[in-house]
Design a protein around this motif. Sequence first.
Motif, PDB file in Angstrom:
ATOM      1  N   ILE A  34      13.937  -8.732   1.608  1.00 23.59           N
ATOM      2  CA  ILE A  34      14.671  -9.774   0.879  1.00 23.59           C
ATOM      3  C   ILE A  34      14.621 -11.095   1.661  1.00 23.59           C
ATOM      4  O   ILE A  34      14.363 -12.163   1.095  1.00 23.59           O
ATOM      5  CB  ILE A  34      16.135  -9.347   0.647  1.00 23.59           C
ATOM      6  CG1 ILE A  34      16.203  -8.210  -0.372  1.00 23.59           C
ATOM      7  CG2 ILE A  34      16.975 -10.528   0.185  1.00 23.59           C
ATOM      8  CD1 ILE A  34      15.951  -8.617  -1.796  1.00 23.59           C
ATOM      9  N   ILE A  35      14.863 -11.025   2.977  1.00 24.38           N
ATOM     10  CA  ILE A  35      14.809 -12.224   3.810  1.00 24.38           C
ATOM     11  C   ILE A  35      13.425 -12.859   3.724  1.00 24.38           C
ATOM     12  O   ILE A  35      13.285 -14.083   3.526  1.00 24.38           O
ATOM     13  CB  ILE A  35      15.134 -11.881   5.274  1.00 24.38           C
ATOM     14  CG1 ILE A  35      16.588 -11.463   5.427  1.00 24.38           C
ATOM     15  CG2 ILE A  35      14.820 -13.063   6.197  1.00 24.38           C
ATOM     16  CD1 ILE A  35      17.576 -12.577   5.572  1.00 24.38           C
ATOM     17  N   SER A  36      12.391 -12.052   3.885  1.00 20.83           N
ATOM     18  CA  SER A  36      11.016 -12.567   3.867  1.00 20.83           C
ATOM     19  C   SER A  36      10.693 -13.229   2.533  1.00 20.83           C
ATOM     20  O   SER A  36      10.109 -14.325   2.496  1.00 20.83           O
ATOM     21  CB  SER A  36      10.038 -11.416   4.143  1.00 20.83           C
ATOM     22  OG  SER A  36       8.706 -11.873   4.129  1.00 20.83           O
ATOM     23  N   PRO A  91      12.878   0.382  -9.383  1.00 20.83           N
ATOM     24  CA  PRO A  91      11.897   0.810  -8.385  1.00 20.83           C
ATOM     25  C   PRO A  91      11.686  -0.266  -7.327  1.00 20.83           C
ATOM     26  O   PRO A  91      11.679  -1.462  -7.626  1.00 20.83           O
ATOM     27  CB  PRO A  91      10.631   1.032  -9.212  1.00 20.83           C
ATOM     28  CG  PRO A  91      10.763   0.081 -10.363  1.00 20.83           C
ATOM     29  CD  PRO A  91      12.246  -0.010 -10.660  1.00 20.83           C
ATOM     30  N   LEU A  92      11.509   0.156  -6.084  1.00 21.88           N
ATOM     31  CA  LEU A  92      11.293  -0.784  -4.986  1.00 21.88           C
ATOM     32  C   LEU A  92      10.079  -0.371  -4.163  1.00 21.88           C
ATOM     33  O   LEU A  92      10.001   0.744  -3.669  1.00 21.88           O
ATOM     34  CB  LEU A  92      12.516  -0.838  -4.064  1.00 21.88           C
ATOM     35  CG  LEU A  92      12.324  -1.588  -2.730  1.00 21.88           C
ATOM     36  CD1 LEU A  92      12.056  -3.066  -2.980  1.00 21.88           C
ATOM     37  CD2 LEU A  92      13.527  -1.391  -1.819  1.00 21.88           C
ATOM     38  N   GLU A  93       9.146  -1.308  -4.021  1.00 18.32           N
ATOM     39  CA  GLU A  93       8.089  -1.220  -3.030  1.00 18.32           C
ATOM     40  C   GLU A  93       8.316  -2.387  -2.078  1.00 18.32           C
ATOM     41  O   GLU A  93       8.099  -3.542  -2.442  1.00 18.32           O
ATOM     42  CB  GLU A  93       6.708  -1.301  -3.671  1.00 18.32           C
ATOM     43  CG  GLU A  93       6.375  -0.130  -4.576  1.00 18.32           C
ATOM     44  CD  GLU A  93       4.978  -0.225  -5.153  1.00 18.32           C
ATOM     45  OE1 GLU A  93       4.016  -0.303  -4.363  1.00 18.32           O
ATOM     46  OE2 GLU A  93       4.854  -0.246  -6.384  1.00 18.32           O
ATOM     47  N   SER A 117       7.936  -6.688  -6.736  1.00 18.20           N
ATOM     48  CA  SER A 117       9.003  -5.682  -6.790  1.00 18.20           C
ATOM     49  C   SER A 117      10.282  -6.216  -6.166  1.00 18.20           C
ATOM     50  O   SER A 117      11.376  -6.071  -6.732  1.00 18.20           O
ATOM     51  CB  SER A 117       8.549  -4.413  -6.070  1.00 18.20           C
ATOM     52  OG  SER A 117       9.589  -3.465  -6.013  1.00 18.20           O
ATOM     53  N   VAL A 118      10.164  -6.850  -5.000  1.00 20.77           N
ATOM     54  CA  VAL A 118      11.332  -7.420  -4.318  1.00 20.77           C
ATOM     55  C   VAL A 118      11.937  -8.547  -5.145  1.00 20.77           C
ATOM     56  O   VAL A 118      13.163  -8.662  -5.282  1.00 20.77           O
ATOM     57  CB  VAL A 118      10.950  -7.913  -2.914  1.00 20.77           C
ATOM     58  CG1 VAL A 118      12.139  -8.601  -2.243  1.00 20.77           C
ATOM     59  CG2 VAL A 118      10.447  -6.752  -2.053  1.00 20.77           C
TER      60      VAL A 118
END
Length: 271
Positions: free
Chosen positions: A23-25, A231-233, A239-240
């Motif tokens: 999330i930060i990135s 779904p999260l990759e 995805s993020v």
Amino acid sequence: MSRVGVLVLGPAGAGKSTFCNSIISHMQTIGRRAHIVNLDPAAEPNKYEFTIDIRDLISLEDVMEELELGPNGSLIYCFEYLLKNLDWLDEEIGDYNDEFLIFDCPGQIELYTHVPVLPQIVRHLQGQLNFNLCATYLLEAPFVIDTSKFFSGALSAMSAMILLELPHINILSKLDLIKDDFNKKKLKRFLNPDAMLLANSADEETNPKFQHLNQCIANLVDDFGMVQFLPLEANNAESVATILSYIDDVTQWAEGQEPQEPNDQIDIEEM
């Protein structure tokens, strides 16, 4: 102006810290600022340093050494100590009005499923510090492919929803670890699950003496109707970004932003 924050919850090993870093990135790439607030007294920073770290107040290692407690008892002690020193948290959060705060929580889920510790911190953040909060609850995708394990994870997620009383987003993490097409297809059943169909599947996989229990759990999940997953990759920017858009919606992040002057908007478009 209200502040915005997201609590990252879930069992140990579910990928919470990786999600925080992702999330930060992503936020950095789109020009938004975010900070990690570490609420795990045993955690070490990973890709990004902690802006606020509970270990500056109390650490799990020190408690275990000085009080001769086990890890779980020490963790409860750390949070009870934090509750007695919430002025420290207030001072550390300080003037973070416009930045997005990500609260990385421990993997001991009893802190937010049946011990009323984290709910007290949530109420303090909302009532005293004017935070708009939401909770994200992570479960490992490879874990929930087993239907009985899915029900276990779903019950823990529901318990956190009820105890915290926050807008809640469930996430299936580590999708990249599922390589074969059969399991990828099977996983789709768990994103927007039909609890009763899954109960029938669980009946086929477990001892017949558990069938009544399977049906009771399925009825409970179905009655609440709140268990859906995104779904999260973690290494997939799209995805993020999708998950961040859900977080922004439930925390009303956009509504809390200062309107830009026309000249500022032109400058941004020209960049």
